[in-house]
Scaffold this active site. Structure first.
Site, PDB file in Angstrom:
ATOM      1  N   ARG A   1      11.719  -5.339   4.630  1.00 29.22           N
ATOM      2  CA  ARG A   1      11.363  -3.921   4.463  1.00 29.22           C
ATOM      3  C   ARG A   1      12.320  -3.005   5.222  1.00 29.22           C
ATOM      4  O   ARG A   1      12.640  -3.229   6.378  1.00 29.22           O
ATOM      5  CB  ARG A   1       9.929  -3.688   4.953  1.00 29.22           C
ATOM      6  CG  ARG A   1       9.567  -2.208   5.019  1.00 29.22           C
ATOM      7  CD  ARG A   1       8.090  -1.965   4.988  1.00 29.22           C
ATOM      8  NE  ARG A   1       7.396  -2.380   6.192  1.00 29.22           N
ATOM      9  CZ  ARG A   1       6.068  -2.302   6.347  1.00 29.22           C
ATOM     10  NH1 ARG A   1       5.313  -1.839   5.365  1.00 29.22           N
ATOM     11  NH2 ARG A   1       5.504  -2.700   7.464  1.00 29.22           N
TER      12      ARG A   1
ATOM     13  N   ARG B   1      -9.591   0.540   8.962  1.00 28.73           N
ATOM     14  CA  ARG B   1      -9.123  -0.822   9.207  1.00 28.73           C
ATOM     15  C   ARG B   1     -10.153  -1.651   9.974  1.00 28.73           C
ATOM     16  O   ARG B   1      -9.900  -2.822  10.245  1.00 28.73           O
ATOM     17  CB  ARG B   1      -7.852  -0.749  10.044  1.00 28.73           C
ATOM     18  CG  ARG B   1      -6.599  -1.248   9.317  1.00 28.73           C
ATOM     19  CD  ARG B   1      -5.457  -0.879  10.201  1.00 28.73           C
ATOM     20  NE  ARG B   1      -4.239  -1.562  10.061  1.00 28.73           N
ATOM     21  CZ  ARG B   1      -3.139  -1.001   9.538  1.00 28.73           C
ATOM     22  NH1 ARG B   1      -3.171   0.176   8.972  1.00 28.73           N
ATOM     23  NH2 ARG B   1      -2.001  -1.665   9.578  1.00 28.73           N
TER      24      ARG B   1
ATOM     25  N   ARG C   1      11.487  -1.544  10.931  1.00 31.54           N
ATOM     26  CA  ARG C   1      10.463  -1.260  11.939  1.00 31.54           C
ATOM     27  C   ARG C   1      10.417  -2.362  12.991  1.00 31.54           C
ATOM     28  O   ARG C   1      10.490  -3.536  12.666  1.00 31.54           O
ATOM     29  CB  ARG C   1       9.091  -1.131  11.255  1.00 31.54           C
ATOM     30  CG  ARG C   1       8.878   0.213  10.617  1.00 31.54           C
ATOM     31  CD  ARG C   1       7.645   0.257   9.745  1.00 31.54           C
ATOM     32  NE  ARG C   1       6.439  -0.315  10.333  1.00 31.54           N
ATOM     33  CZ  ARG C   1       5.260  -0.322   9.718  1.00 31.54           C
ATOM     34  NH1 ARG C   1       5.132   0.225   8.513  1.00 31.54           N
ATOM     35  NH2 ARG C   1       4.216  -0.870  10.286  1.00 31.54           N
TER      36      ARG C   1
ATOM     37  N   LYS D   1       0.832  -1.218   0.000  1.00 29.36           N
ATOM     38  CA  LYS D   1       0.000   0.000   0.000  1.00 29.36           C
ATOM     39  C   LYS D   1       0.863   1.264   0.000  1.00 29.36           C
ATOM     40  O   LYS D   1       0.655   2.172  -0.806  1.00 29.36           O
ATOM     41  CB  LYS D   1      -0.938   0.013   1.232  1.00 29.36           C
ATOM     42  CG  LYS D   1      -1.893  -1.162   1.282  1.00 29.36           C
ATOM     43  CD  LYS D   1      -2.828  -1.094   2.479  1.00 29.36           C
ATOM     44  CE  LYS D   1      -2.147  -1.145   3.825  1.00 29.36           C
ATOM     45  NZ  LYS D   1      -1.400  -2.408   4.090  1.00 29.36           N
TER      46      LYS D   1
ATOM     47  N   ARG E   1      -0.110  -9.183  13.429  1.00 27.48           N
ATOM     48  CA  ARG E   1      -0.683  -8.142  12.567  1.00 27.48           C
ATOM     49  C   ARG E   1      -1.498  -8.765  11.437  1.00 27.48           C
ATOM     50  O   ARG E   1      -2.553  -8.244  11.063  1.00 27.48           O
ATOM     51  CB  ARG E   1       0.428  -7.253  12.008  1.00 27.48           C
ATOM     52  CG  ARG E   1       1.007  -6.329  13.068  1.00 27.48           C
ATOM     53  CD  ARG E   1       2.313  -5.715  12.644  1.00 27.48           C
ATOM     54  NE  ARG E   1       2.169  -4.855  11.492  1.00 27.48           N
ATOM     55  CZ  ARG E   1       3.146  -4.607  10.624  1.00 27.48           C
ATOM     56  NH1 ARG E   1       4.334  -5.153  10.788  1.00 27.48           N
ATOM     57  NH2 ARG E   1       2.943  -3.809   9.620  1.00 27.48           N
TER      58      ARG E   1
HETATM   59  P1  ADP Z   1       2.173  -1.871   3.212  1.00 30.65           P
HETATM   60  O1  ADP Z   1       2.175  -0.367   3.175  1.00 30.65           O
HETATM   61  O2  ADP Z   1       0.962  -2.461   2.546  1.00 30.65           O
HETATM   62  O3  ADP Z   1       2.403  -2.442   4.584  1.00 30.65           O
HETATM   63  P2  ADP Z   1       4.721  -1.615   1.807  1.00 30.65           P
HETATM   64  O4  ADP Z   1       4.401  -0.733   0.646  1.00 30.65           O
HETATM   65  O5  ADP Z   1       5.472  -1.023   2.930  1.00 30.65           O
HETATM   66  O6  ADP Z   1       3.398  -2.380   2.324  1.00 30.65           O
HETATM   67  O7  ADP Z   1       5.530  -2.863   1.215  1.00 30.65           O
HETATM   68  C1  ADP Z   1       6.044  -3.893   2.066  1.00 30.65           C
HETATM   69  C2  ADP Z   1       7.424  -4.327   1.552  1.00 30.65           C
HETATM   70  O8  ADP Z   1       7.282  -5.016   0.313  1.00 30.65           O
HETATM   71  C3  ADP Z   1       8.390  -3.174   1.278  1.00 30.65           C
HETATM   72  O9  ADP Z   1       9.682  -3.603   1.629  1.00 30.65           O
HETATM   73  C4  ADP Z   1       8.269  -2.940  -0.238  1.00 30.65           C
HETATM   74  O10 ADP Z   1       9.480  -2.430  -0.801  1.00 30.65           O
HETATM   75  C5  ADP Z   1       7.995  -4.354  -0.745  1.00 30.65           C
HETATM   76  N1  ADP Z   1       7.069  -4.399  -1.896  1.00 30.65           N
HETATM   77  C6  ADP Z   1       5.955  -3.629  -2.104  1.00 30.65           C
HETATM   78  N2  ADP Z   1       5.344  -3.994  -3.253  1.00 30.65           N
HETATM   79  C7  ADP Z   1       6.072  -5.021  -3.782  1.00 30.65           C
HETATM   80  C8  ADP Z   1       5.956  -5.839  -4.973  1.00 30.65           C
HETATM   81  N3  ADP Z   1       4.931  -5.657  -5.823  1.00 30.65           N
HETATM   82  N4  ADP Z   1       6.885  -6.778  -5.172  1.00 30.65           N
HETATM   83  C9  ADP Z   1       7.908  -6.967  -4.287  1.00 30.65           C
HETATM   84  N5  ADP Z   1       8.081  -6.243  -3.169  1.00 30.65           N
HETATM   85  C10 ADP Z   1       7.170  -5.287  -2.904  1.00 30.65           C
HETATM   86  P1  AMP Z   2       0.933   0.380   9.247  1.00 30.75           P
HETATM   87  O1  AMP Z   2       1.979   1.448   9.090  1.00 30.75           O
HETATM   88  O2  AMP Z   2      -0.257   0.623   8.379  1.00 30.75           O
HETATM   89  O3  AMP Z   2       1.520  -1.001   9.054  1.00 30.75           O
HETATM   90  O4  AMP Z   2       0.418   0.477  10.746  1.00 30.75           O
HETATM   91  C1  AMP Z   2       1.293   0.244  11.844  1.00 30.75           C
HETATM   92  C2  AMP Z   2       0.477   0.111  13.133  1.00 30.75           C
HETATM   93  O5  AMP Z   2      -0.183   1.351  13.423  1.00 30.75           O
HETATM   94  C3  AMP Z   2      -0.641  -0.936  13.111  1.00 30.75           C
HETATM   95  O6  AMP Z   2      -0.173  -2.245  13.395  1.00 30.75           O
HETATM   96  C4  AMP Z   2      -1.560  -0.383  14.211  1.00 30.75           C
HETATM   97  O7  AMP Z   2      -1.055  -0.662  15.506  1.00 30.75           O
HETATM   98  C5  AMP Z   2      -1.468   1.108  13.987  1.00 30.75           C
HETATM   99  N1  AMP Z   2      -2.496   1.569  13.025  1.00 30.75           N
HETATM  100  C6  AMP Z   2      -2.277   2.063  11.766  1.00 30.75           C
HETATM  101  N2  AMP Z   2      -3.438   2.374  11.182  1.00 30.75           N
HETATM  102  C7  AMP Z   2      -4.427   2.058  12.057  1.00 30.75           C
HETATM  103  C8  AMP Z   2      -5.833   2.126  12.023  1.00 30.75           C
HETATM  104  N3  AMP Z   2      -6.499   2.574  10.939  1.00 30.75           N
HETATM  105  N4  AMP Z   2      -6.522   1.718  13.118  1.00 30.75           N
HETATM  106  C9  AMP Z   2      -5.886   1.275  14.208  1.00 30.75           C
HETATM  107  N5  AMP Z   2      -4.554   1.150  14.297  1.00 30.75           N
HETATM  108  C10 AMP Z   2      -3.817   1.549  13.236  1.00 30.75           C
END
Ligand code: ADP
Ligand code: AMP
Length: 219
Positions: A129, A90, A162, A15, A173
């Site tokens: 990541r 969420r 992270r 995302k 998660r």
């Molecule tokens: P989210 O925001 O949904 O938690 P991220 O955008 O942070 O996910 O992506 C999670 C990890 O996967 C990051 O390290 C990113 O660089 C990698 N990633 C994202 N999209 C792809 C893809 N299509 N193929 C391979 N790796 C990806």
């Molecule tokens: P994310 O960066 O989206 O992976 O979110 C990291 C963490 O932030 C999650 O595991 C939750 O603890 C908190 N968080 C993010 N977005 C929300 C949401 N919409 N509602 C509740 N907790 C959230």
């Protein structure tokens, strides 16, 4: 008319990565609820300290806290043209709260891409990541490496892993996603907003599909 896009998908689906591309293409502010919590934590605000307890366990921050944080953000001037929401809503209660907030602003959710990825792939993506300290730009050690290891290409800041990307927290998660967030897929499908996207492809391929589908849906 303002455009509001909600990005759905489990943690690690891509995302945040796709949001960087979409927000540029459609000139919309990228609002990541997780990034706002992390920023508050960095600044040691009350909100940040409260959120930390939940984030460390891989649980969701309570709806009332999260909803009012997003309301404040959506009321800022740059959101008059709309916004790209990443990680919010969420839960069904958050989806309802968002719908109420937008209705008050005479707006609505226009499109909801749902990025689908298998659990196995999610775990590999989160384990590799790397996130930038300054702005939260996202990299992957294998799939999207920075030019210089440990340094953000875009702003030169340090990259870190992270705490909640540790294997134990990741499992929780993903469970929380299945239990609390997955019902939103049906909610938005019934509202006629859902766009299904195969998130298993490369970052560029997913981005192209997303942009093409969004152009059709919102322009
Ligand atoms: P989210 O925001 O949904 O938690 P991220 O955008 O942070 O996910 O992506 C999670 C990890 O996967 C990051 O390290 C990113 O660089 C990698 N990633 C994202 N999209 C792809 C893809 N299509 N193929 C391979 N790796 C990806
Ligand atoms: P994310 O960066 O989206 O992976 O979110 C990291 C963490 O932030 C999650 O595991 C939750 O603890 C908190 N968080 C993010 N977005 C929300 C949401 N919409 N509602 C509740 N907790 C959230």
């Amino acid at each position: 008319m303002p455009i509001y896009i909600v990005l759905l998908g489990p943690p690690g689906a891509g995302k945040g990565t796709q949001a960087q591309i979409i927000s540029k293409t459609f000139d919309l502010p990228h609002i990541s609820s997780g990034a706002i919590f992390r920023d508050n934590l960095k600044r040691k605000t009350q909100l940040g300290m409260l959120a930390k307890e939940y984030m460390d366990r891989g649980e969701l921050v309570p709806d009332d806290v999260t909803n009012s944080m997003i309301r404040n953000r959506l009321e800022q001037e740059d959101c008059a043209k709309g916004a790209l929401l990443d990680g919010y809503p969420r839960t069904p209660a958050q989806a309802q709260a968002l719908s109420d907030m937008l209705q008050e602003m005479h707006a609505k959710v226009n499109a909801v891409p749902n990025i689908k990825v298998s659990e196995e792939v999610l775990i590999e993506r989160l384990a590799g990541r790397w996130t930038c300290r300054a702005e939260g730009h996202v990299y992957h050690e294998k799939y999207n490496p920075p030019r210089t290891p440990g340094i953000c290409d875009l702003d030169g800041s340090e990259l870190y892993q992270r705490d909640d990307d540790k294997a134990e927290t990741v499992k929780n998660r993903i469970q929380v996603y299945f239990q609390q967030t997955m019902p939103l897929i049906d909610y938005y499908r019934q509202a006629g907003n859902l766009i299904e996207v195969d998130g298993a492809k490369s970052i560029d391929q997913v981005g192209e599909e997303l942009i093409a589908a969004l152009r059709k849906a919102v322009l």
